[in-house]
Design a protein around this motif. Sequence first.
Motif, short mmCIF file in Angstrom:
data_model
loop_
_atom_site.label_atom_id
_atom_site.label_comp_id
_atom_site.label_asym_id
_atom_site.label_seq_id
_atom_site.Cartn_x
_atom_site.Cartn_y
_atom_site.Cartn_z
N LYS A 390 6.45 27.98 19.19
CA LYS A 390 5.20 28.72 18.99
C LYS A 390 5.33 29.76 17.90
O LYS A 390 4.36 30.10 17.22
CB LYS A 390 4.76 29.37 20.30
N ASP A 392 6.88 29.29 15.31
CA ASP A 392 7.09 28.52 14.07
C ASP A 392 8.49 28.68 13.48
O ASP A 392 8.67 28.76 12.28
CB ASP A 392 6.04 28.89 13.01
N GLU A 395 9.64 23.85 11.50
CA GLU A 395 8.46 23.22 10.89
C GLU A 395 8.41 21.76 11.30
O GLU A 395 9.42 21.06 11.27
CB GLU A 395 8.54 23.33 9.36
N PRO A 399 2.61 17.91 10.80
CA PRO A 399 2.37 19.07 11.67
C PRO A 399 1.79 18.73 13.04
O PRO A 399 1.97 19.49 13.98
CB PRO A 399 1.38 19.92 10.86
N LYS A 402 3.80 19.07 16.36
CA LYS A 402 4.07 20.32 17.04
C LYS A 402 3.35 20.37 18.38
O LYS A 402 3.94 20.67 19.41
CB LYS A 402 3.63 21.50 16.15
#
Length: 718
Positions: A390, A392, A395, A399, A402
Amino acid sequence: MKFEDLPKAYEPKEHEEEIYRIWENSGFFNPDALPNSDKRKPFSLMMAPPNVTGHIHVGHAMENTMSDVLVRLKRMQGFKPLFLPGKDHAGIAGQHVVEKELKKEGKSRTAIGREKFVERVWDWMDQYGSDIDQELKRLGLSVDWSRKRFTMDEGYQKAVEEVFIHYHKKGYIYRGKRVVNWCTRCQTTISDLEVEYKEEKGNFYEIKYGPLTIGTVRPETKLGDTALAVHPDDERYKEYHNKEIEIESVDNTIPRNQPPKKAKINLIVIPDEEADPGFGTGVIKVTPAHSMADFEIYERHPEVPVTKIIDEFGKMNENAGARYQGLKVNEAREQIVKDLDELGLLIKTEEYDHSVSHCERCGAIIEPLLSNQWYVSMKELAGAATKAIKKDKIEFIPPTRKKVMLDWIDNIRDWNISRQLWWGHRIPAWHCACTEPEWHISHTKPDTPCKKCKKTWKQTEDVLDTWFSSGLWTFVTLGWPDKTEDLETFYPTALISSAREIFFLWIFRMIFSGIEFMGEPPFKVIYTHPTILDSQGKKMSKSKGNVVDPMKLIDEVGIDATRFGLVWQVMSTQDIQWSLGGFRTGKKFLNKLWNSWRFIYGQLGDGEYTLERPKVTLDHTKKIIAEYDETTGTVNNMLEKLEFGAALHELYDFYWHHFCDIFLEGAKKDDSDETRQTLIYVFAGCLKQLHPFIPFITEYIWSLVPLQKKTLLIVEEV
RNA sequence: GGGCGAUUAGCUCAGUUGGCUAGAGCGCUUCGUUUACACCGAAGAUGUCGCAGGUUCGAGUCCUGCAUCGCCCACCA
């Protein structure tokens, strides 16, 4: 000097082995041996260790080629790149190959015993374990062989024990009695993620349960029913809540050779949200010992008894009664359906497609059954992983992954880490002989016998889930638990490249292990690469027989063209439909590169050239230099963003259509020094740019180019 | 059942924040043995950009719905 001195066609097979040997002998695969090694910035990447029992498939080939492109680029950019290779011992799969071998000899695992068996597995490793290494070499990977690791090597085994003991000290390890996926052939529990569901035709039976009716596809589990469940708000059944009802069932004490008789049993009706009023009759039979969902109902209602009626071999046990004991599950099903029908308790039978769980490794049917296993509590570990994601700290590429990871972690359950196998990491847990044995967690056997039973301690027979050890890959490979220089230098790694398939099994476990033992996530980027599907767009699998062998491709077109073809197709993280187009393009491109080199060779005349950037004054030299600069800029940017295919397309287009078709053609009419210096400058630059993708031909041509002060291309600066 | 994604030339795919007269490779057609390469060069044909609506001066690109396909996850007593 004449271009005719060079053969008209480049023959990859004549150079590949030799060039790989030169690289290996140069030591440059080892980051410590690079020129100015201590001034370089580290860049590390761990190869996803292939199963020692398997072979490299196209997915591996693509994944590792992309990694190698990156590593080679970084090496040329002046980084200190470590690409660490290794293998996974592959618990179940490893045990399987040797069991099969034994079977051919008319022997069996159990007959020869654990010690002999494990010896046989090691023998097998000695014989075939290096096959994969050879395959990786045939991909041209610039991995540091001096650092290669195996998840069962000595240091790794020690590290795994250390981790288990660490978790135990923190109170994360416990033994739990739950319903697990049990493979009736492998004789072990397997993980949810290793269960394969297959749609199969079956029947849906409606059976009379006293005043209620119940639907089921597994009527044999009726013998293990200990309760019924209805939805708390289901008006139809409110009167039965928490009451015992009497139902007519089969008398399971009557032997099979006699006609069935009825018997009366009592079952409690419990309200539980699991029951869906809209499905069937809205009543569930609860068989806590043989269904995960039912077991969870039991956990919410501990007053419900648990009766195990199926044994580890998929046969009915004594609790199923004399009438059914010894029958296989499907035989018992037939028998009980017949009995219920004769007794008038079967209301109806319908055809019904349902999914049946199979063992991913051996294909046998999985029986959910109650079993004592070791668990790791996931609450803290998963929490730490969530926090890091959370924030980050990692990476995700693409995306969208995630959220997929976070959602999955959100619903995580404790991790069943024990396997009833002989090949794998022994759990460092020792038990005494008491009926309620005491457990001791330590590297070695406790010195003093158990105070109660006075007996000596025995190590548990279980081994750990393979993913328990592979989850530690990013730091154990660097020497953990010792505080090594490698750990200091190369942890955390730059990125992990992996298939979607093992996103949870492996990637997630590396994240929390890395955080737990190293204090930070093990990689900065998680690159989930595309999956190569077959030419019809379906997933490749052994059972479908649609897998492609990359080694055969290499036999046909050579390593460079294979690498080219693999990377050529990776235009996004979108899955790839298999086609030969890219490999053909690759082969043709190599030919173009070779022949343009022959031409340039003829143009150069005698003398050695320097790599100085020419001062350009002519239109065509200015143009090609500008285009070259733009191309290299674009390509490097693309590779930074892991856009491998696009980068290669870019280089291809520039080299073929700008450099060859236009500049080279024009150079035929212009033999000025400026043009010649531009020619060699741009050509040498292209060799460097292309080297990460097609390392062999570029290295070979590089050895022929008459340039001053040059080393191997692999360490040239780009 | 949930999530994600795809659908563009005969085939495999590009097409970034809406400006396209829609591109590449393979294949196809015509021409060309010019000081590298026929695994080559030059020129060319080929598309209602899955379907139906909508937003906009303008949509392959954005929105909605539908269809088909795929992958991942969950799983039905």
